[in-house]
Design a protein around this motif. Structure first.
Motif, PDB file in Angstrom:
ATOM      1  N   LEU A 229      17.561 104.059  25.083  1.00 22.41           N
ATOM      2  CA  LEU A 229      16.805 103.518  26.223  1.00 22.41           C
ATOM      3  C   LEU A 229      17.747 103.150  27.354  1.00 22.41           C
ATOM      4  O   LEU A 229      17.453 103.390  28.519  1.00 22.41           O
ATOM      5  CB  LEU A 229      16.012 102.272  25.787  1.00 22.41           C
ATOM      6  CG  LEU A 229      14.691 102.532  25.081  1.00 22.41           C
ATOM      7  CD1 LEU A 229      14.116 101.226  24.561  1.00 22.41           C
ATOM      8  CD2 LEU A 229      13.702 103.181  26.049  1.00 22.41           C
ATOM      9  N   ARG A 230      18.894 102.580  26.984  1.00 26.96           N
ATOM     10  CA  ARG A 230      19.848 102.166  27.997  1.00 26.96           C
ATOM     11  C   ARG A 230      20.355 103.394  28.767  1.00 26.96           C
ATOM     12  O   ARG A 230      20.460 103.372  29.986  1.00 26.96           O
ATOM     13  CB  ARG A 230      21.024 101.445  27.331  1.00 26.96           C
ATOM     14  CG  ARG A 230      21.504 100.215  28.063  1.00 26.96           C
ATOM     15  CD  ARG A 230      22.548  99.481  27.242  1.00 26.96           C
ATOM     16  NE  ARG A 230      23.600 100.369  26.780  1.00 26.96           N
ATOM     17  CZ  ARG A 230      24.562 100.852  27.570  1.00 26.96           C
ATOM     18  NH1 ARG A 230      24.617 100.501  28.814  1.00 26.96           N
ATOM     19  NH2 ARG A 230      25.474 101.664  27.087  1.00 26.96           N
TER      20      ARG A 230
ATOM     21  N   LEU B 194      17.283 100.802  15.210  1.00 26.10           N
ATOM     22  CA  LEU B 194      16.879 100.040  16.388  1.00 26.10           C
ATOM     23  C   LEU B 194      18.002 100.042  17.420  1.00 26.10           C
ATOM     24  O   LEU B 194      17.773 100.217  18.613  1.00 26.10           O
ATOM     25  CB  LEU B 194      16.547  98.612  15.953  1.00 26.10           C
ATOM     26  CG  LEU B 194      15.577  97.827  16.801  1.00 26.10           C
ATOM     27  CD1 LEU B 194      14.353  98.646  17.133  1.00 26.10           C
ATOM     28  CD2 LEU B 194      15.179  96.564  16.070  1.00 26.10           C
ATOM     29  N   ARG B 195      19.228  99.845  16.922  1.00 24.48           N
ATOM     30  CA  ARG B 195      20.386  99.902  17.818  1.00 24.48           C
ATOM     31  C   ARG B 195      20.439 101.242  18.545  1.00 24.48           C
ATOM     32  O   ARG B 195      20.662 101.304  19.752  1.00 24.48           O
ATOM     33  CB  ARG B 195      21.676  99.731  17.018  1.00 24.48           C
ATOM     34  CG  ARG B 195      22.128  98.313  16.899  1.00 24.48           C
ATOM     35  CD  ARG B 195      23.488  98.290  16.224  1.00 24.48           C
ATOM     36  NE  ARG B 195      23.481  97.391  15.093  1.00 24.48           N
ATOM     37  CZ  ARG B 195      23.584  96.067  15.200  1.00 24.48           C
ATOM     38  NH1 ARG B 195      23.695  95.528  16.374  1.00 24.48           N
ATOM     39  NH2 ARG B 195      23.557  95.316  14.136  1.00 24.48           N
TER      40      ARG B 195
ATOM     41  N   ILE C 218      17.856  98.240  11.227  1.00 21.51           N
ATOM     42  CA  ILE C 218      18.422  97.646  12.440  1.00 21.51           C
ATOM     43  C   ILE C 218      19.336  98.636  13.133  1.00 21.51           C
ATOM     44  O   ILE C 218      19.463  98.645  14.359  1.00 21.51           O
ATOM     45  CB  ILE C 218      19.166  96.327  12.113  1.00 21.51           C
ATOM     46  CG1 ILE C 218      19.534  95.602  13.399  1.00 21.51           C
ATOM     47  CG2 ILE C 218      20.381  96.578  11.234  1.00 21.51           C
ATOM     48  CD1 ILE C 218      20.014  94.191  13.205  1.00 21.51           C
TER      49      ILE C 218
ATOM     50  N   ARG D 146      18.792 106.283  29.048  1.00 24.90           N
ATOM     51  CA  ARG D 146      17.687 106.812  29.853  1.00 24.90           C
ATOM     52  C   ARG D 146      17.497 105.988  31.110  1.00 24.90           C
ATOM     53  O   ARG D 146      17.242 106.519  32.192  1.00 24.90           O
ATOM     54  CB  ARG D 146      16.393 106.807  29.042  1.00 24.90           C
ATOM     55  CG  ARG D 146      16.101 108.159  28.400  1.00 24.90           C
ATOM     56  CD  ARG D 146      14.998 108.021  27.381  1.00 24.90           C
ATOM     57  NE  ARG D 146      13.687 107.823  27.985  1.00 24.90           N
ATOM     58  CZ  ARG D 146      12.641 107.347  27.317  1.00 24.90           C
ATOM     59  NH1 ARG D 146      12.753 107.031  26.046  1.00 24.90           N
ATOM     60  NH2 ARG D 146      11.495 107.192  27.914  1.00 24.90           N
ATOM     61  N   LEU D 147      17.627 104.675  30.936  1.00 26.17           N
ATOM     62  CA  LEU D 147      17.472 103.776  32.084  1.00 26.17           C
ATOM     63  C   LEU D 147      18.477 104.141  33.174  1.00 26.17           C
ATOM     64  O   LEU D 147      18.113 104.345  34.332  1.00 26.17           O
ATOM     65  CB  LEU D 147      17.700 102.327  31.616  1.00 26.17           C
ATOM     66  CG  LEU D 147      17.605 101.241  32.683  1.00 26.17           C
ATOM     67  CD1 LEU D 147      16.158 101.006  33.044  1.00 26.17           C
ATOM     68  CD2 LEU D 147      18.240  99.952  32.193  1.00 26.17           C
ATOM     69  N   ALA D 148      19.751 104.274  32.776  1.00 24.42           N
ATOM     70  CA  ALA D 148      20.793 104.609  33.752  1.00 24.42           C
ATOM     71  C   ALA D 148      20.538 105.991  34.343  1.00 24.42           C
ATOM     72  O   ALA D 148      20.669 106.190  35.552  1.00 24.42           O
ATOM     73  CB  ALA D 148      22.160 104.547  33.073  1.00 24.42           C
TER      74      ALA D 148
ATOM     75  N   ILE E 275      17.781 101.443  21.214  1.00 30.72           N
ATOM     76  CA  ILE E 275      18.082 100.655  22.405  1.00 30.72           C
ATOM     77  C   ILE E 275      19.162 101.341  23.221  1.00 30.72           C
ATOM     78  O   ILE E 275      19.100 101.393  24.448  1.00 30.72           O
ATOM     79  CB  ILE E 275      18.485  99.220  22.011  1.00 30.72           C
ATOM     80  CG1 ILE E 275      17.235  98.488  21.527  1.00 30.72           C
ATOM     81  CG2 ILE E 275      19.137  98.489  23.168  1.00 30.72           C
ATOM     82  CD1 ILE E 275      17.501  97.215  20.805  1.00 30.72           C
TER      83      ILE E 275
END
Lengths: 71, 429
Positions: free
Chosen positions: B303-304, B296-297, B293, B306-308, B300
């Protein structure tokens, strides 16, 4: 996809959104809404992780709470 | 030493007796009571650790299970007999598996003395058919056969999914192994759904039950991976995992299987047939949750970020494009042409002014020339130099002498004043 996608769906959608943003060629409105959606999904994913509890079922019977007798 | 220890530890009454005996008495022939002697002998048995947990192989005879539920029998072989007793609880736990007379068994338990009858006997806790005698040899034989058949071939192994969502567990429902596994899963990957398929994991009847439990899980079609686990035990305890049918069922499973049977040093055929062998149940749970987990954290979070990043990059790219467009627009703007035109007008105006001025100057110059020329042909100037103009009576300027007759009155204009004269003679050239 509904308001509360499963964790796996949320994660897959988040990955998809990031790669779509990476390829570019999106209308500003679209990339803005993708960005906002992505942030929502990331928050959702983190919440799921923070609240995750192992679900234990027994074959042939209904799900039962795992932690009721422990800790 | 052993004797003295045993007296001190276990037989206070005897110790008391010994203490009031003199040294002489102690080392000479002693008269015992039967009870004391029997207790003494019992102490010898009960303090020899080799007799406290042992296995004896022999043929069952004289088996009786009276109303008390305890079992009494004799184990014998070609050379000797051993009296045995098995208490009710142990008899019950063997259910239908109690041997019958004449059967060869391996009994496990300890040796003690039953004082009332003055006999030593074996207190059996478990019995199993002696056919399993050379477990190791049978294990090796079966393993070699299945290996030759290709049942354990590496190319048969299915990959274990990195992040299984639904995990099947085949094990005993009340076992420590199950709790160990659940603890690991809870700690490392609590997102998982766990489906327990309970089964006995020990004894003659276990293999078909384990196979059925496994089958129920694969038939449910829900599991991404199945772990087959059992805690540590003796070779006999784990023997059911060396069952040929079970090994084949594991090898044939559609769902990847991780085995974790016994301890690190225990290898069963189930382990060889599984897609992945874990040394223990705990390790099996760890092997199927290599992606935890926390990983996984991290994913994420990445991803966050990269998104920004991507979004702000797309904004930066847009600004750049806007800047470019503004630049192009500026270059194509009519304002620029208007500015150009203005400048040209100024330029022309300036040039026009210069042209006009030069024309004027030119005209001035010409005018001056004309005025000078006019000056040059003014008769006054000629008259001033001494010339005169002669006019006939009718006013005509006389240019030829023979235009005038003698006696004619002519008018002569001088620089200053006029003369009226009469022509005396005419002389032609």
């Amino acid at each position: 996809m509904g308001e509360n996608p499963s964790f796996e769906d949320a994660l897959a959608e988040l990955e998809d959104i990031v790669s779509r943003l990476e390829t570019g060629d999106l209308a500003l409105e679209e990339s803005l809404s993708l960005f906002e959606r992505g942030q929502t999904l990331a928050t959702l994913c983190n919440q799921v992780l923070d609240q995750a509890e192992l679900r234990l079922e027994q074959i042939g019977s209904s799900p039962m709470p795992l932690d009721s007798t422990e800790e | 030493m052993l004797l003295v220890d045993s007296c001190r530890l276990d037989f206070p009454s005897l110790r008391v007796k010994l203490s009031w005996m003199s040294d002489n008495q102690r080392f000479s022939t002693t008269r015992w009571s039967v009870r004391d002697l029997t207790r003494y002998v019992r102490g010898i048995f009960e303090t020899d650790y080799r007799l406290q947990d042992l296995e004896v192989e022999g043929e069952v005879s004289n088996l009786r299970i009276p109303g008390s539920g305890h079992a009494y029998f004799t184990l014998k072989d070609a050379g000797a007999e051993l009296k045995c007793v098995m208490w009710k609880n142990d008899v019950i736990s063997h259910r239908n598996e109690m041997p019958s007379n004449g059967e060869k068994v391996v009994a496990r338990g300890y040796i003690g003395v039953y004082e009332a009858q003055g006999v030593y006997q074996m207190y059996c806790r478990s019995l199993r058919p002696a056919g399993l005698g050379d477990l190791h040899a049978r294990f090796e034989e079966l393993k070699a056969r299945l290996l030759a058949e290709g049942l354990f071939a590496p190319e048969r192994k299915r990959p274990i999914p990195l992040r299984p969502q639904v995990i099947g567990i085949v094990t005993g429902s009340e076992t420590a192994a199950l709790q160990d596994v659940l603890n690991v899963l809870r700690r490392r990957y609590p997102l998982a759904r766990v489906i327990l398929s309970p089964t006995p994991v020990q004894g003659e009847q276990a293999p078909p039950r384990i196979i059925a439990a496994l089958d129920a899980l694969t038939r449910s079609g829900q599991c991404d991976v199945i772990i087959v686990v059992r805690g540590g035990g003796s070779l006999e305890d784990l023997w059911c995992f060396n069952d040929e049918r079970l090994a084949r069922a594991i090898a044939a499973s559609r769902v990847p299987i991780v085995s974790g049977v016994g301890h690190e040093t225990d290898f069963t055929l189930a382990d060889f047939a599984a897609d992945l062998r874990a040394p223990t149940p705990t390790a099996a749970a760890e092997l199927i949750t290599q992606f935890t987990i926390d990983d996984l954290r991290d994913d994420i979070e990445a991803l966050r970020v990269r998104l920004a990043d991507e979004f702000s990059m797309s904004l930066i790219e847009r600004r750049r494009r806007i800047d470019m467009a503004v630049m192009h627009l500026t270059r194509l703007s009519p304002q620029r042409r208007i500015n150009d035109a203005r400048q040209r007008i100024d330029e022309l105006t300036a040039r026009g002014g210069r042209a006009v001025r030069s024309q004027i100057m030119l005209r001035h110059a010409r005018l001056n020339g004309i005025v000078k020329a006019l000056g040059a042909i003014n008769p006054d100037a000629t008259l001033a130099r001494g010339y005169a103009i002669v006019r006939s009576p009718n006013g005509d300027i006389v240019r030829r002498a023979d235009d005038i007759n003698p006696g004619t009155e002519v008018n002569i204009r001088l620089h200053h004043g006029r003369l009226r004269a009469t022509v005396n003679a005419v002389e032609s050239d």
